[in-house]
Enzyme design. Sequence first.
Site, PDB file in Angstrom:
ATOM      1  N   GLN A  32     -33.304 -32.557   5.454  1.00 28.79           N
ATOM      2  CA  GLN A  32     -34.104 -31.533   6.131  1.00 28.79           C
ATOM      3  C   GLN A  32     -35.545 -32.023   6.236  1.00 28.79           C
ATOM      4  OE1 GLN A  32     -33.371 -27.443   4.800  1.00 28.79           O
ATOM      5  NE2 GLN A  32     -31.541 -28.157   3.720  1.00 28.79           N
TER       6      GLN A  32
ATOM      7  N   LYS B 117     -21.870 -41.278  18.224  1.00 29.53           N
ATOM      8  CA  LYS B 117     -21.265 -40.005  17.827  1.00 29.53           C
ATOM      9  C   LYS B 117     -22.112 -38.859  18.354  1.00 29.53           C
ATOM     10  CE  LYS B 117     -23.757 -39.167  13.550  1.00 29.53           C
ATOM     11  NZ  LYS B 117     -23.720 -38.918  12.108  1.00 29.53           N
TER      12      LYS B 117
END
EC number: 2.7.6.1
Length: 326
Positions: free
Chosen positions: A105, A201
Amino acid sequence: MTGIKTTGEKKMMFFSGRAHPELAEEVAEQLGVGVVPTKAFDFANGEIYVRYQESARGADCFLIQSHTAPINKWIMEQLIMIDALKRASARSITVIVPFYGYARQDKKHRGREPISARLIADLMKTAGADRILTVDLHTDQIQGFFDGPVDHLFALPLLADYVGRKVDRSKLTVVSPDAGRVRVADRWCDRLGAPLAIVHKRRDKDVANQVTVHEVVGEVEGRVCVLVDDMIDTGGTICAAADALFAHGAEDVIVTATHGVLSGPAADRLKNSRVSEFVFTNTLPTPAELGRDLDKITVLSIAPTIASAVREVFEDGSVTSLFDEQ
């Protein structure tokens, strides 16, 4: 004479929380010191109590705690231990965080989100930490979140040399599991003299740990592929990347990561994967069921690297010199 002169020498003291005592003992052994005896326990309501059994006054204190599960408990314990050292008149407090919690984060992807990696740095500084020593942060920018020196150690030499000794380098391809790891994978290529491939991805922003693999960029057919990442949490990303490599003709796949978080469905995913070997360091304790039941997991000790860095910090040397060859 208007003052008092002292002739005392610098004193190092090494402390450990309860999260990963095995690693602390290894680092202490490498340093040739003992872990300072500490009384620590939880009250009935979950509050944590800490008291050191020896005086830390005037000492250069090194406190190791890896943020393993339950992560919030061990972060809080580390903050309390830092505060205790500050109030015990420690000369300096270096916080060793082999695995830095909340590192993923590190920025806002969308509105109304926290930057929790910065919050952890602020908490450590407020508690009294003078310096942070950590291993393979999720992103380098986290170093700038802490208002003080940050020694960023790398597990690449340890992991890459292990793989290099096991595999025929003429058949080796280094693979980044996503675009964010390309820079690290490129350093692997330089060290092992191997070509680079990338697995492209797309992550579902609304579903945690949900990944869809699209394509492989680079030549992997008939090659031994080593997937390099900083951490493996649930194993979804890395196992999907390995499946994509096998689908494109890879002969074998080895996975390496500094931090084996291995939470949730990771155990089943690793057991059922076609990957021949998963290589981690011991920045985090390996879950008992995996260490006992899965023989394709290899854990390398990061303790010598941490101990060397601690010694350089204490002796006012250069931590950077440990990685100059990279």
